[in-house]
Design an enzyme around this catalytic site. Structure first.
Site, PDB file in Angstrom:
ATOM      1  N   VAL A  14       0.784  -1.258  -0.044  1.00  0.00           N
ATOM      2  CA  VAL A  14       0.050  -0.102   0.103  1.00  0.00           C
ATOM      3  C   VAL A  14       0.942   1.299   0.189  1.00  0.00           C
ATOM      4  O   VAL A  14       0.608   2.220  -0.666  1.00  0.00           O
ATOM      5  CB  VAL A  14      -0.971  -0.037   1.139  1.00  0.00           C
ATOM      6  CG1 VAL A  14      -1.744   1.326   1.308  1.00  0.00           C
ATOM      7  CG2 VAL A  14      -1.736  -1.185   1.316  1.00  0.00           C
ATOM      8  N   ARG A  39      14.940  -1.958   9.243  1.00  0.00           N
ATOM      9  CA  ARG A  39      15.375  -2.943   8.386  1.00  0.00           C
ATOM     10  C   ARG A  39      15.726  -2.400   6.900  1.00  0.00           C
ATOM     11  O   ARG A  39      16.423  -2.663   6.050  1.00  0.00           O
ATOM     12  CB  ARG A  39      14.479  -4.050   8.079  1.00  0.00           C
ATOM     13  CG  ARG A  39      14.068  -5.206   9.016  1.00  0.00           C
ATOM     14  CD  ARG A  39      13.201  -6.128   8.790  1.00  0.00           C
ATOM     15  NE  ARG A  39      11.893  -5.787   8.299  1.00  0.00           N
ATOM     16  CZ  ARG A  39      11.144  -5.708   9.528  1.00  0.00           C
ATOM     17  NH1 ARG A  39      11.349  -5.781  10.633  1.00  0.00           N
ATOM     18  NH2 ARG A  39       9.922  -5.109   9.336  1.00  0.00           N
ATOM     19  N   SER A  40      14.683  -1.261   6.505  1.00  0.00           N
ATOM     20  CA  SER A  40      14.726  -0.762   5.055  1.00  0.00           C
ATOM     21  C   SER A  40      15.293   0.758   4.987  1.00  0.00           C
ATOM     22  O   SER A  40      15.494   1.352   4.007  1.00  0.00           O
ATOM     23  CB  SER A  40      13.310  -0.293   4.672  1.00  0.00           C
ATOM     24  OG  SER A  40      12.625  -1.457   4.845  1.00  0.00           O
ATOM     25  N   CYS A 130     -10.436  -2.404   2.932  1.00  0.00           N
ATOM     26  CA  CYS A 130     -10.875  -2.523   1.443  1.00  0.00           C
ATOM     27  C   CYS A 130     -11.933  -2.902   0.899  1.00  0.00           C
ATOM     28  O   CYS A 130     -12.603  -2.494   0.059  1.00  0.00           O
ATOM     29  CB  CYS A 130      -9.431  -2.965   0.597  1.00  0.00           C
ATOM     30  SG  CYS A 130      -8.830  -4.521   1.507  1.00  0.00           S
ATOM     31  N   GLY A 161      -3.936  -7.991  -0.314  1.00  0.00           N
ATOM     32  CA  GLY A 161      -4.669  -7.496   0.905  1.00  0.00           C
ATOM     33  C   GLY A 161      -3.738  -7.987   1.977  1.00  0.00           C
ATOM     34  O   GLY A 161      -4.045  -7.253   3.091  1.00  0.00           O
ATOM     35  N   LYS A 214     -15.643  -6.442  10.336  1.00  0.00           N
ATOM     36  CA  LYS A 214     -15.179  -5.313  10.032  1.00  0.00           C
ATOM     37  C   LYS A 214     -16.168  -4.856   8.927  1.00  0.00           C
ATOM     38  O   LYS A 214     -16.657  -3.487   8.810  1.00  0.00           O
ATOM     39  CB  LYS A 214     -13.877  -5.190   9.302  1.00  0.00           C
ATOM     40  CG  LYS A 214     -12.782  -5.293  10.494  1.00  0.00           C
ATOM     41  CD  LYS A 214     -11.419  -5.069   9.872  1.00  0.00           C
ATOM     42  CE  LYS A 214     -11.059  -6.197   9.134  1.00  0.00           C
ATOM     43  NZ  LYS A 214      -9.383  -6.363   8.853  1.00  0.00           N
ATOM     44  N   ARG A 235     -10.431 -15.605   0.589  1.00  0.00           N
ATOM     45  CA  ARG A 235      -9.260 -15.209  -0.077  1.00  0.00           C
ATOM     46  C   ARG A 235      -8.944 -15.996  -1.377  1.00  0.00           C
ATOM     47  O   ARG A 235      -9.332 -17.400  -1.406  1.00  0.00           O
ATOM     48  CB  ARG A 235      -8.007 -15.544   0.825  1.00  0.00           C
ATOM     49  CG  ARG A 235      -6.584 -15.439   0.109  1.00  0.00           C
ATOM     50  CD  ARG A 235      -6.453 -13.608   0.304  1.00  0.00           C
ATOM     51  NE  ARG A 235      -6.318 -13.212   1.763  1.00  0.00           N
ATOM     52  CZ  ARG A 235      -6.302 -11.925   1.984  1.00  0.00           C
ATOM     53  NH1 ARG A 235      -6.498 -11.031   1.237  1.00  0.00           N
ATOM     54  NH2 ARG A 235      -6.224 -11.719   3.459  1.00  0.00           N
ATOM     55  N   HIS A 242     -10.218  -6.909  -5.580  1.00  0.00           N
ATOM     56  CA  HIS A 242     -11.166  -7.606  -4.805  1.00  0.00           C
ATOM     57  C   HIS A 242     -12.352  -7.613  -5.485  1.00  0.00           C
ATOM     58  O   HIS A 242     -12.749  -6.644  -6.095  1.00  0.00           O
ATOM     59  CB  HIS A 242     -11.408  -6.926  -3.572  1.00  0.00           C
ATOM     60  CG  HIS A 242     -10.466  -6.905  -2.456  1.00  0.00           C
ATOM     61  ND1 HIS A 242      -9.174  -7.950  -2.501  1.00  0.00           N
ATOM     62  CD2 HIS A 242     -10.308  -6.494  -1.195  1.00  0.00           C
ATOM     63  CE1 HIS A 242      -8.360  -7.742  -1.471  1.00  0.00           C
ATOM     64  NE2 HIS A 242      -9.006  -7.107  -0.501  1.00  0.00           N
TER      65      HIS A 242
HETATM   66  P1  A2P Z   1       9.672  -2.764   5.839  1.00  0.00           P
HETATM   67  O1  A2P Z   1       9.674  -2.920   4.456  1.00  0.00           O
HETATM   68  O2  A2P Z   1      11.129  -1.999   6.494  1.00  0.00           O
HETATM   69  O3  A2P Z   1       9.540  -3.980   6.577  1.00  0.00           O
HETATM   70  P2  A2P Z   1       3.059  -4.753   3.651  1.00  0.00           P
HETATM   71  O4  A2P Z   1       1.685  -4.284   4.232  1.00  0.00           O
HETATM   72  O5  A2P Z   1       3.197  -4.769   2.213  1.00  0.00           O
HETATM   73  O6  A2P Z   1       3.405  -6.093   4.444  1.00  0.00           O
HETATM   74  O7  A2P Z   1       4.090  -3.661   4.130  1.00  0.00           O
HETATM   75  C1  A2P Z   1       4.357  -3.378   5.665  1.00  0.00           C
HETATM   76  C2  A2P Z   1       5.022  -2.065   5.525  1.00  0.00           C
HETATM   77  O8  A2P Z   1       5.083  -1.451   6.918  1.00  0.00           O
HETATM   78  C3  A2P Z   1       6.532  -1.972   4.979  1.00  0.00           C
HETATM   79  O9  A2P Z   1       6.612  -0.671   4.450  1.00  0.00           O
HETATM   80  C4  A2P Z   1       7.272  -2.317   6.341  1.00  0.00           C
HETATM   81  O10 A2P Z   1       8.563  -1.839   6.389  1.00  0.00           O
HETATM   82  C5  A2P Z   1       6.488  -1.599   7.336  1.00  0.00           C
HETATM   83  N1  A2P Z   1       6.555  -1.783   8.728  1.00  0.00           N
HETATM   84  C6  A2P Z   1       6.462  -3.154   9.460  1.00  0.00           C
HETATM   85  N2  A2P Z   1       6.859  -3.109  10.675  1.00  0.00           N
HETATM   86  C7  A2P Z   1       7.294  -1.933  10.769  1.00  0.00           C
HETATM   87  C8  A2P Z   1       8.093  -1.232  11.988  1.00  0.00           C
HETATM   88  N3  A2P Z   1       8.140  -1.639  13.084  1.00  0.00           N
HETATM   89  N4  A2P Z   1       8.368  -0.024  11.910  1.00  0.00           N
HETATM   90  C9  A2P Z   1       7.926   0.646  10.741  1.00  0.00           C
HETATM   91  N5  A2P Z   1       7.432   0.220   9.538  1.00  0.00           N
HETATM   92  C10 A2P Z   1       7.159  -1.144   9.586  1.00  0.00           C
HETATM   93  C1  11C Z   2      -7.377  -8.073   3.191  1.00  0.00           C
HETATM   94  N1  11C Z   2      -8.960  -6.445   3.615  1.00  0.00           N
HETATM   95  O1  11C Z   2      -7.441  -8.111   2.049  1.00  0.00           O
HETATM   96  C2  11C Z   2      -7.928  -7.105   4.121  1.00  0.00           C
HETATM   97  C3  11C Z   2      -6.527  -6.000   3.925  1.00  0.00           C
HETATM   98  O2  11C Z   2      -8.345  -4.109   7.980  1.00  0.00           O
HETATM   99  O3  11C Z   2      -7.258  -2.879   6.805  1.00  0.00           O
HETATM  100  C4  11C Z   2      -6.802  -4.708   4.969  1.00  0.00           C
HETATM  101  C5  11C Z   2      -7.060  -5.186   6.414  1.00  0.00           C
HETATM  102  C6  11C Z   2      -7.666  -3.934   7.235  1.00  0.00           C
HETATM  103  O4  11C Z   2      -6.397  -9.063   3.708  1.00  0.00           O
END
Ligand code: A2P
Ligand code: 11C
Length: 347
Positions: A14, A39-40, A130, A161, A214, A235, A242
């Site tokens: 997202v 990590r990023s 969503c 999702g 939800k 799913r 969706h």
């Molecule tokens: P990162 O890529 O560094 O793990 P998705 O919904 O596609 O799984 O993505 C989750 C997003 O939330 C990614 O950008 C992820 O970053 C970020 N994220 C997950 N855990 C944390 C955290 N503890 N602090 C900040 N960002 C986070």
């Molecule tokens: C899914 N709808 O498809 C969920 C993703 O509450 O924001 C979004 C979950 C939420 O898995």
């Protein structure tokens, strides 16, 4: 004049879409920062074709002086950092389910209830799930015409999702099938490639899943507190988009011609409903699009004042990032993004 905008969860499915849509729609930004987990940090991600951003650490980021933060780092992370951003005076639009049902936090689909934005009292606005967002874009014009009493909906939800890890799992299992690799099951409860799973989010006491719950409570908060909703959320092995089979029961008699006219005029909806082979929209056709597509509109003869339809939308766009950016645009239009309009009045 532009705004200083932070995107938290910027490396996720997202988050990347948020950056793309902010750029695409020319949201007035003076500065954009991409935030993710430690990590990023230092990774480069693009802000449309406008800039390349170096990811910074959400955990140590100082939101003071930033106007707007778009959050999608997962509920537990938003729970900690969204209030911190708001406390620093930065308006937060949060994509997770964490704050949605809390008082003082509007839950908004701009085509349905943009006027609720001014009721924000804690500097946080919630973006709906969503599957709820696209359903309500499609149902709002029908509710205005016929007053919906009850909704029965079955969803066919894409793996995106569940974020980028969910997409990787479908890809890995699909590829593995052709080279005889045993499937790795981590993000979903069963193999998702070549399968469907009637389970999204955790189970609740009554046997419904939280995803289904939800859809019911969010519909009541956004559209009408009197509507009953029975959802079955499933799913499916689709990457993006969706789909929903929706049946509604209304107070007033259904006029199919009026329903079509209203859907044709409704903001955010494209009606594509031709009663012939292919005269409907499937998820693969809605990827990268902004609209919520409605097809297969027909009278439900099994209940009084019943109507059935098929609805498809890009879950990363209208279901998440696009809706969040539209909320931001609406805040700008309503003059709510500056001068602490969405924060408690300080004595
Ligand atoms: P990162 O890529 O560094 O793990 P998705 O919904 O596609 O799984 O993505 C989750 C997003 O939330 C990614 O950008 C992820 O970053 C970020 N994220 C997950 N855990 C944390 C955290 N503890 N602090 C900040 N960002 C986070
Ligand atoms: C899914 N709808 O498809 C969920 C993703 O509450 O924001 C979004 C979950 C939420 O898995």
């Amino acid at each position: 004049m532009g705004y200083r905008v932070a995107v938290a969860g910027a490396t996720g499915a997202v988050g990347r879409e948020l950056l793309r849509i902010l750029a695409e729609r020319n949201f007035p930004v003076d500065e954009v920062v991409a935030l993710a987990s430690p990590r990023s940090v230092g990774r480069e991600i693009s802000f449309g074709d406008k800039a390349v951003l170096k990811v910074q650490n959400l955990e140590t980021f100082d939101f003071k002086g930033w106007d707007l933060a778009l959050f999608s780092p997962g509920g537990e992370v938003s729970a900690i950092y969204a209030p911190k951003a708001a406390a620093a005076g930065c308006v937060v639009i949060d994509n997770t389910s964490h704050f949605r049902m809390e008082p003082g936090i509007p839950l908004v689909v701009p085509e349905v209830n943009a006027s609720a934005l001014k009721k924000a009292r804690r500097g946080i606005i919630a973006n709906p799930n969503c599957s709820t967002a696209q359903m309500l874009v499609a149902l709002k014009p029908l509710h205005d015409l016929f007053k919906i009493k009850r909704i029965v909906v079955s969803t066919y939800q894409a793996v995106s999702g569940a974020g980028k890890d969910g997409m990787d799992e479908l890809f890995g299992q699909t590829k593995g099938t052709f080279v005889n690799d045993p499937p790795t099951v981590a993000q979903f409860t069963k193999q998702i490639a070549f399968n469907v799973i009637p389970h999204i989010d955790r189970f609740m006491e009554d046997g419904a899943t939280k995803e289904e719950w939800k859809m019911a409570v969010e519909t009541r908060k956004i559209l009408d507190p009197d509507i009953q909703v029975l959802a079955t959320c499933v799913r499916v092995p689709v990457f993006i988009g969706h789909s929903e089979a929706i049946s509604i029961e209304c107070e007033r008699p259904i006029d199919l011609k009026k329903a079509r006219e209203a859907l044709r005029k409704a903001p955010g909806v494209i009606l594509r409903d031709v009663r012939e082979d292919g005269g409907y929209v499937t998820p693969i056709e809605c990827v990268g699009e902004d609209a919520t597509y409605v097809s297969r509109l027909r009278i439900d003869p099994t209940v009084e004042n019943g109507l059935a339809l098929w609805c498809v939308s890009d879950n990363l766009r209208k279901g998440a990032a696009l809706n969040a950016v539209q909320i931001a645009e609406s805040l700008v239009e309503q003059g709510l993004l500056k001068n602490g309009a969405l924060f408690p009045v300080k004595e």
